[in-house]
Every structure is written in C-alpha cells, then in structure tokens.
Design a protein around this motif. Structure first.
Motif, mmCIF file in Angstrom:
data_model
loop_
_atom_site.group_PDB
_atom_site.id
_atom_site.type_symbol
_atom_site.label_atom_id
_atom_site.label_comp_id
_atom_site.label_asym_id
_atom_site.label_seq_id
_atom_site.Cartn_x
_atom_site.Cartn_y
_atom_site.Cartn_z
ATOM 1 N N MET A 1 1.276 -0.856 0.047
ATOM 2 C CA MET A 1 0.441 0.270 0.102
ATOM 3 C C MET A 1 1.191 1.064 0.162
ATOM 4 O O MET A 1 0.528 2.457 -0.858
ATOM 5 N N VAL A 4 1.895 2.102 -3.005
ATOM 6 C CA VAL A 4 0.890 2.338 -4.167
ATOM 7 C C VAL A 4 1.064 3.993 -4.309
ATOM 8 O O VAL A 4 0.738 4.999 -4.639
ATOM 9 N N ILE A 5 0.620 4.646 -2.770
ATOM 10 C CA ILE A 5 0.498 5.769 -1.987
ATOM 11 C C ILE A 5 1.261 6.831 -2.647
ATOM 12 O O ILE A 5 1.091 7.602 -3.298
ATOM 13 N N GLN A 8 1.411 6.656 -6.761
ATOM 14 C CA GLN A 8 0.314 8.296 -7.052
ATOM 15 C C GLN A 8 1.016 9.887 -6.673
ATOM 16 O O GLN A 8 0.450 10.361 -7.957
ATOM 17 N N GLY A 108 -9.841 11.288 0.820
ATOM 18 C CA GLY A 108 -9.197 10.693 2.015
ATOM 19 C C GLY A 108 -10.105 10.023 2.241
ATOM 20 O O GLY A 108 -9.405 8.879 2.648
ATOM 21 N N MET A 110 -12.421 8.206 0.877
ATOM 22 C CA MET A 110 -12.783 7.475 -0.233
ATOM 23 C C MET A 110 -11.149 6.544 -0.412
ATOM 24 O O MET A 110 -10.941 5.275 -0.377
ATOM 25 N N ILE A 111 -9.879 7.111 0.436
ATOM 26 C CA ILE A 111 -9.091 6.289 0.352
ATOM 27 C C ILE A 111 -9.106 5.544 2.039
ATOM 28 O O ILE A 111 -9.104 4.228 1.765
ATOM 29 N N PHE A 112 -9.388 6.054 3.001
ATOM 30 C CA PHE A 112 -9.738 4.820 4.035
ATOM 31 C C PHE A 112 -11.095 4.710 4.180
ATOM 32 O O PHE A 112 -11.306 3.809 5.405
ATOM 33 N N SER A 113 -11.639 5.053 3.147
ATOM 34 C CA SER A 113 -12.761 3.311 3.320
ATOM 35 C C SER A 113 -12.730 2.403 2.284
ATOM 36 O O SER A 113 -12.680 1.338 2.173
ATOM 37 N N ARG A 114 -10.755 2.199 2.014
ATOM 38 C CA ARG A 114 -10.490 1.011 1.626
ATOM 39 C C ARG A 114 -9.926 0.361 2.892
ATOM 40 O O ARG A 114 -9.166 0.612 3.785
ATOM 41 N N ARG A 115 -8.877 -0.715 2.169
ATOM 42 C CA ARG A 115 -7.905 -0.732 3.481
ATOM 43 C C ARG A 115 -6.692 -0.284 3.319
ATOM 44 O O ARG A 115 -5.822 -1.541 3.641
ATOM 45 N N VAL A 116 -6.584 0.494 3.288
ATOM 46 C CA VAL A 116 -5.214 1.179 3.867
ATOM 47 C C VAL A 116 -5.635 1.788 5.445
ATOM 48 O O VAL A 116 -6.020 2.552 6.019
ATOM 49 N N LYS A 125 3.047 8.962 1.588
ATOM 50 C CA LYS A 125 3.307 10.419 1.109
ATOM 51 C C LYS A 125 4.554 10.852 1.066
ATOM 52 O O LYS A 125 4.987 11.491 0.148
#
Lengths: 305, 244
Positions: A1, A4-5, A8, A108, A110-116, A125
C-alpha cells in the motif's frame, strides 16, 4: 500500500505545473551557480594578470596567484544560498500538494474506506516526497557536475565528486524538513489557502527571521554563508551568538560550506554537529506528521451532516 | 442464514454536545436497495461515515457484511464500496489511472483489467484515457461510481449520488443502480433527497429525523400503509411531521 500511495504522489507531482515551474527554476539556478562562479573566477584572474603586468613594468616580482589554490567546488558556492531559498520553497509546495488534494476534495474519505491504514498512507506520502526530492537533487547534482566540467574543462576528482554528493545528501535532508512543514500545515488547517500561508510563514521564519536573530542582526546574514559574529561584550549579541546552533538554516549553510571546502576548515565532528539540528527537525516533523494523520478526522474532509 | 448486509444496534454519535445520531437500530438484508431519507443535518452522512469505517460511533455497534466496523475494520473495507457526495478524484490523473489506483488500494490482483472492465460495464470506456480535470459533473459521477465498484464490493454506499446531476444523469444513475443490484447482486445503501428516485429504485426505505430513525419498511408496504397519499413526497412529509 505504501508503494501505491507513493507512486500516485509521484505521478501527480509530475503533472503539477506549479511544482514543475519550481523544479525548472532550481535546475536553472544550479546551472547559473556554475556560470556565476566561472564569471567571478575569470574576472579575478583578469585583475591578477593585469596586476602582474603592472608589477613587471615597475620591475617588482609578482606574488603567486592566491586564487590558484581555491577549491574546485567553490564555483558552486551560490548553491548554498539557492537551496534554502528556492529549494526549500519547492519542497514546501511539494509537501503541501502531497496531502492537500486528499484533504480538500474529499479523496481521503475514499482512500480510508479502503483497506489502507493511516500508517501506510503517511509512509507512502513520505516515501513519495523523499523520492521526488531525491530525484530533483540527483538532477541538480548532474547539472552541477556538467557545469563544472564545462567551466574547468576537466572531470571532477573522486574526492570532489564525493563532497558534492555529500552536499546534495545534506540538502535532501534539509529540503525534507520543509516538505514535512508543508504536510503538517495541511493537517493543522481546514482551508487549503491557510495551509499554504502557514507553511510560507514557517519558511520565512526559518530562512530569514531566525538566521537574522542568531547572527547578531547582521543584514546580509540571511543570504550569505557567514562567519562567527564579531566578539562583543553586549549581552544581546552574546545571547544571539549562543542561539546560533538552533538556527537550522544557518547550520545548513555552514555545514555546506565546510563540505564544499569554501568555508573555514574545521573538524569532521564539528561539521557533523552542525547537521544534527536539521536531522533532528526532520525527525520531529516526521513524528508530528504521523501523529496528526493518525488523529485526523477524514470523515469531515468535505461537508458532513 | 446469511449475515445482514448492514446492522446497526443502538448506534449514537455526537460531534460536540448535541447528538447527531440517537440510538439507531437498523438492519438491511443482502440484495436490498435501501434509500435513506432525511432533511439536511438529519445525520445520514454521519451514519454512512460510521458504516464505511471513517468514524467510530460514540455508542452502540455497527456491522457490515457480518463484520464489526471498529474491531474488523479491514474486513469491512474489503466488502464495501463508497461514493461520497460531491465526488472529486485526482484531477491530474486520467479516469483509468484513478480507477487503477483505487483498485490497487483494494488489493485487486489485476488493477488494469479491473479498471477497463468496470469502465466497460458502465459504458464509459471512452472516458478512460481522459484527465479528470476535463470532466463535467455527470462524467465525474460515473467515474466516481466506477471507483466504488472497481473491486466488486458486496455493499455499495452512495451519499447523495444525484446531487448536481441533470435529469439525464439522474436517469443513468438510476439504471446503473438497478443493474448493480440486479446483475451483480450488490446491496445498495443510498442517502438521498430525491424522493422520486427512491420510489423508482429502492426496495426498502428508512427515514431519519434529527438523528432518530423514525421509519423503516419496504417500498411495497410503505405504499400500502399510506394508501391515501398521492406521492412519496407526501408520505415523507407526513412521517417527518409526526412527533419524534
């Protein structure tokens, strides 16, 4: 993860016009540093040659050229000024852009509604920002080497190249502190414009205000690598002189001049001590960024009911 | 028997001293399309924030796909898709790049294939290579839904998905929701103000009034229960005007 971040972030930065403009400016300034060094070097040699001719006419012996012994890297001395000015500003914008989109546009959420996890996110970052700055410093190093090659007409020695690499590593650490200032300011404020203003305020204080204070209020101190303040019995100047080790910007400049061999020689341990405040600041800011991301309420990054 | 898609037991939440959600008990079975109605500030978004693991409730427990949203956060995030209101993705990236990014965050094994497949499913393949900064509200919404379903979640949360859309966009969204539910079997939890869309798409509705769930039943039973009302708007107004 984390990767990936980071990837991006690098992709987004590559397409940000503001960031690209600052990057180009820094690289142009790197090339200019070599050019300015070369012009001043040539002017000094011309003056010396004319002095030799005048002395020969009067039958006096000419002294050896004192600038012959000047270190090769002295041509790049202006970089010690450009990095805290333009480089730090660029790092600040980079840090700001790293988090601002996620914050202001609600990405943010949407990102934290994933498994991150928050830790993965902030690590990504930081990794992305460090990679971007490292790439920029590497590009600046290449421009410096090419500039020196053109000006001197000879390839850099291994020792000089090593010093140059060391200087850019120190610069990378210094710039990372400002990238983190950019990130922290986004996490501390709700509005994007306020975040940028806060970060710029910190940059101004670190780059101009503190060096000015810690160098006995000498007007050129914030721009030029400086020598120790003139000895004085006045308490105020004693205090400002003692506070100098706390001035990250001053310590960076002084350590850089030692690394590039353009300042007064000192022991390796003394130069290492000058680097510590910058390293310490990076660690403190990194810990603060992690803490703030951990506690940040991403559910409120856009209007909530 | 399969776990309910969404289950809230005694869920309350407060940001400051005033509670935003009060003792919510709600069960939504798998395969339902649930419309969550309520005025501005009723607490709909707070409820979705809790169910999507963005917010820890002040009291009570919430489960999605059988997993607790606090204790099993990771498991919950694996089975949900989420589209916030006023969606904005990374403007400097193309639609495909955005979708691949979110697919990777969800651990999809082939993000490129998933992104292309999702765009194709939504009939938006033409938008893939374009940057988000060039998109209209409707186009952004389509890509927003694509990012929410790119990892094929079991439960899809949509927060005010029709806001800013023109009538064509609203119709397309309605068709998309019906397809996701009918063809892929997704449970859909939709916060909305657009009552006419709820009547056309939802199988169950719930009404939130000042943080309290004052009504929940199937659309069929709702229209049966309020036979004299001319439209869903009338039913909604009548339920909201009842003392809490």
């Amino acid at each position: 993860m984390t990767r990936v971040i980071a990837t991006q972030l690098l992709l987004t930065l590559r397409r940000q016009r503001t960031f690209l403009a600052l990057l180009v400016t820094l690289l142009v300034m790197t090339a200019l540093a070599g050019l300015i060094g070369w012009i001043s070097h040539r002017t000094i040699f011309k003056v010396y040659d004319q002095a030799v001719l005048l002395l020969a006419k009067t039958g006096s012996p000419a002294p050896p050229n004192p600038f012959d012994t000047r270190p090769t890297l002295a041509l790049l001395s202006n970089m010690v000024i450009y990095i805290p000015l333009i480089g730090a500003l660029m790092a600040l914008v980079l840090g700001h852009l790293s988090l601002a989109d996620d914050e202001s546009s609600g990405i943010g959420r949407m990102i934290f509604s994933r498994r991150v996890s928050r830790r993965n996110y902030v690590a990504g970052k930081m990794l992305g920002a460090t990679t971007a700055l490292a790439a920029i410093m590497a590009a600046s190093l290449v421009v410096s080497v090419v500039s020196l090659l053109i000006v001197n007409g000879a390839i850099l020695s291994a020792a000089d190249l090593g010093r140059l690499v060391l200087f850019y590593l120190l610069s990378l650490t210094y710039l990372m502190a400002f990238a983190l200032v950019g990130m922290v300011s986004v996490l501390l404020t709700r509005r994007r414009s306020m975040a940028l203003l806060l970060a710029l305020g910190v940059w101004l204080v670190l780059t101009f205000a503190i060096p000015q204070f810690t160098s006995g209020l000498r007007p050129t101190a914030s721009l030029n690598p400086i020598t120790d303040p003139v000895s004085t019995s006045q308490t105020f100047f004693d205090v400002t002189a003692r506070a100098r080790p706390l001035s990250v910007s001053e310590q960076y400049k002084e350590a850089s001049t030692r690394i590039l061999e353009i300042g007064t020689a000192e022991s390796v341990s003394a130069t290492t001590l000058r680097i510590l405040p910058t390293g310490g600041l990076v660690l403190v800011l990194a810990a603060l960024t992690v803490l703030l991301v951990d506690r940040h309420d991403y559910s409120r990054s856009s209007a909530h009911e | 028997m399969a776990d309910p898609a969404v289950e809230m037991r005694g869920v309350s939440h407060r940001y400051t001293s005033d509670p935003v959600l009060r003792d919510i008990d709600l069960t939504i079975e798998q395969g339902e399309v649930f419309g969550f109605l309520g005025h501005n500030g009723a607490g709909k978004t707070t409820a979705v924030n809790i169910l999507t693991t963005l917010l820890v409730p002040s009291a009570g427990t919430a489960r999605v796909c059988g997993y607790d949203v606090v204790a099993d956060r990771r498991k919950v995030t694996e089975c949900i898709g989420y589209l916030p209101s006023d969606v904005r993705l990374y403007d400097h990236m193309t639609a495909t790049e955005n979708l691949e990014f979110f697919a990777k965050l969800s651990g999809v094994s082939d993000p490129r294939k998933a992104a292309a497949g999702t765009l194709d499913y939504l009939g938006s393949s033409d938008l893939g290579p374009l940057r988000m900064s060039t998109f209209s509200t409707g186009m952004r919404q389509r890509i927003g839904i694509a990012q929410a379903i790119v990892h094929q979640p079991r439960v899809l949360f949509l927060d005010e998905p029709t806001s800013g859309l023109d009538p064509t966009g609203v119709r397309q969204l309605r068709e998309t929701i019906s397809r996701l539910n009918g063809e892929l079997g997704m449970t859909v939890f939709m916060n909305t103000h657009l009552l006419s869309e709820v009547a056309r798409v939802c199988s169950t509705i719930g009404v939130l009034n000042h943080g309290e769930l004052i009504y929940k039943d199937s659309m069929a039973k709702t229209t049966e229960r309020f036979p004299n009302e001319a439209s869903l708007e009338d039913i909604y107004e009548r339920m909201e005007s009842r003392p809490a």
